[in-house]
Design a protein around this motif. Sequence first.
Motif, mmCIF file in Angstrom:
data_model
loop_
_atom_site.group_PDB
_atom_site.id
_atom_site.type_symbol
_atom_site.label_atom_id
_atom_site.label_comp_id
_atom_site.label_asym_id
_atom_site.label_seq_id
_atom_site.Cartn_x
_atom_site.Cartn_y
_atom_site.Cartn_z
ATOM 1 N N ARG A 1 12.005 36.198 52.511
ATOM 2 C CA ARG A 1 12.891 35.027 52.403
ATOM 3 C C ARG A 1 13.064 34.675 50.945
ATOM 4 N N PHE A 2 14.104 33.865 50.662
ATOM 5 C CA PHE A 2 14.409 33.442 49.288
ATOM 6 C C PHE A 2 14.556 31.928 49.284
ATOM 7 N N THR A 3 13.680 31.274 48.525
ATOM 8 C CA THR A 3 13.758 29.801 48.456
ATOM 9 C C THR A 3 14.427 29.425 47.136
ATOM 10 N N PHE A 4 15.623 28.881 47.243
ATOM 11 C CA PHE A 4 16.491 28.589 46.098
ATOM 12 C C PHE A 4 16.669 27.084 45.953
ATOM 13 N N VAL A 5 16.446 26.590 44.743
ATOM 14 C CA VAL A 5 16.607 25.155 44.474
ATOM 15 C C VAL A 5 17.876 24.945 43.653
ATOM 16 N N ALA A 6 18.830 24.257 44.260
ATOM 17 C CA ALA A 6 20.134 24.040 43.622
ATOM 18 C C ALA A 6 20.063 22.881 42.637
ATOM 19 N N ALA A 7 20.882 22.970 41.611
ATOM 20 C CA ALA A 7 21.036 21.863 40.667
ATOM 21 C C ALA A 7 22.274 21.066 41.055
ATOM 22 N N GLY A 8 22.327 19.856 40.564
ATOM 23 C CA GLY A 8 23.488 19.021 40.822
ATOM 24 C C GLY A 8 24.436 19.040 39.638
ATOM 25 N N GLY A 9 25.296 18.045 39.590
ATOM 26 C CA GLY A 9 26.271 17.958 38.514
ATOM 27 C C GLY A 9 27.425 18.933 38.732
ATOM 28 N N ASN A 10 28.189 19.147 37.673
ATOM 29 C CA ASN A 10 29.395 19.984 37.760
ATOM 30 C C ASN A 10 29.203 21.430 37.333
ATOM 31 N N THR A 11 28.296 21.658 36.396
ATOM 32 C CA THR A 11 28.175 23.014 35.828
ATOM 33 C C THR A 11 27.980 24.104 36.876
ATOM 34 N N ARG B 1 28.925 24.443 39.867
ATOM 35 C CA ARG B 1 29.915 24.600 40.946
ATOM 36 C C ARG B 1 30.477 26.022 40.997
ATOM 37 N N LEU B 2 30.869 26.566 39.823
ATOM 38 C CA LEU B 2 31.472 27.909 39.797
ATOM 39 C C LEU B 2 30.450 28.957 40.241
ATOM 40 N N LEU B 3 29.188 28.757 39.851
ATOM 41 C CA LEU B 3 28.146 29.694 40.299
ATOM 42 C C LEU B 3 28.048 29.677 41.814
ATOM 43 N N TYR B 4 28.063 28.488 42.405
ATOM 44 C CA TYR B 4 27.958 28.405 43.863
ATOM 45 C C TYR B 4 29.145 29.106 44.525
ATOM 46 N N GLU B 5 30.326 28.908 43.945
ATOM 47 C CA GLU B 5 31.516 29.564 44.514
ATOM 48 C C GLU B 5 31.390 31.085 44.441
ATOM 49 N N GLU B 6 30.821 31.579 43.337
ATOM 50 C CA GLU B 6 30.635 33.024 43.181
ATOM 51 C C GLU B 6 29.564 33.552 44.126
ATOM 52 N N LEU B 7 28.508 32.788 44.317
ATOM 53 C CA LEU B 7 27.439 33.222 45.236
ATOM 54 C C LEU B 7 27.967 33.349 46.664
ATOM 55 N N ALA B 8 28.954 32.514 46.995
ATOM 56 C CA ALA B 8 29.533 32.574 48.346
ATOM 57 C C ALA B 8 30.241 33.905 48.589
ATOM 58 N N ASN B 9 30.606 34.572 47.487
ATOM 59 C CA ASN B 9 31.322 35.864 47.605
ATOM 60 C C ASN B 9 30.381 37.066 47.593
ATOM 61 N N GLN B 10 29.079 36.784 47.456
ATOM 62 C CA GLN B 10 28.122 37.894 47.324
ATOM 63 C C GLN B 10 27.618 38.357 48.693
ATOM 64 N N PRO B 11 27.282 39.651 48.827
ATOM 65 C CA PRO B 11 26.802 40.180 50.119
ATOM 66 C C PRO B 11 25.336 39.841 50.347
ATOM 67 N N LEU B 12 25.060 38.568 50.642
ATOM 68 C CA LEU B 12 23.674 38.117 50.812
ATOM 69 C C LEU B 12 23.389 37.862 52.283
ATOM 70 N N ASP B 13 22.132 38.044 52.665
ATOM 71 C CA ASP B 13 21.720 37.729 54.040
ATOM 72 C C ASP B 13 21.292 36.256 54.066
ATOM 73 N N TRP B 14 22.225 35.395 54.382
ATOM 74 C CA TRP B 14 21.973 33.944 54.313
ATOM 75 C C TRP B 14 20.983 33.468 55.364
ATOM 76 N N SER B 15 20.699 34.312 56.357
ATOM 77 C CA SER B 15 19.684 33.923 57.343
ATOM 78 C C SER B 15 18.291 33.937 56.713
ATOM 79 N N LYS B 16 18.179 34.573 55.551
ATOM 80 C CA LYS B 16 16.884 34.661 54.868
ATOM 81 C C LYS B 16 16.809 33.764 53.632
ATOM 82 N N ILE B 17 17.857 32.987 53.433
ATOM 83 C CA ILE B 17 17.906 32.114 52.261
ATOM 84 C C ILE B 17 17.713 30.667 52.699
ATOM 85 N N HIS B 18 16.815 29.975 51.999
ATOM 86 C CA HIS B 18 16.609 28.528 52.205
ATOM 87 C C HIS B 18 17.033 27.815 50.931
#
Length: 242
Positions: free
Chosen positions: A35-45, A47-64
């Motif tokens: 599993r992968f435990t990821f801690v997100a940051a807030g603010g605006n910076t 945002r683009l990273l999150y949008e790019e991660l949505a396009n990546q071939p990741l197994d989101w069932s293993k991501i928290h």
Amino acid sequence: MSQPIEILSDRAALTQKAVEIVLAAYSHAIAANGRFTFVAAGGNTPRLLYEELANQPLDWSKIHIFWGDERYVPASDPQSNLGMTRPALLDRVAIPPENIHPMPTEAGDPKLDAQNYENHLRKFFGLGDQPLTFPQFDLVLLGLGDDGHTASLFPHTAALAVSDRLITVGQKDGQPRLTFTASLINQAQKIVFLVEGKAKSEAVAKILASTGDVQTYPARLIQGNVIWLLDQAASQHLQTIG
Ligand code: 6PG
């Protein structure tokens, strides 16, 4: 304070580098722990990273996904970090609802909700109530304010001194926020500062200087396996650091 720094030409390059680092941490965590435990940051910076991660071939069932801080507002509030992450990422990937761990902001009592989130983290990591035990997240993403704050660890606030908790209450201009403590952040397998723009350049230089005051520049509290990802503008004062 010598911490690894990567300076990227612009926002696109900065984001791409951040994607690479997140993907590497993901692969390492899945191989090691399933599993992968990821801690997100807030603010605006981020945002683009999150949008790019949505396009990546990741197994989101293993991501928290967790948040390193949250404004003490409902998720529907434009100020909400969870609210920002939903359209950028969460609504675009097949992540199970139980893998999304937002900071609670509904009890009407920030201290109570800070304890609630701490309890949730302790249960998730199987820590029980042993004092001074801290979980290790796989990757903590951090932003930086131009005043030198990170997460919701703001200059000259009581949150900076809290070292025996996972979660505490931060204050920005009287507005309460829930935040990871520096003690919890520093346990992470990987800590990534994602910083862009000229407005942050002085704070970056002060934080990365060999000496400085953590009360004035709280991001100096962040130690451990840290990497700074900066665009050119945010790095422009680095050549002058002492
Ligand atoms: C928050 C953050 C905060 C943020 C910095 C930078 O809730 O605002 O977590 O620490 O990362 O303030 O914010 P920007 O990316 O909007 O400049």
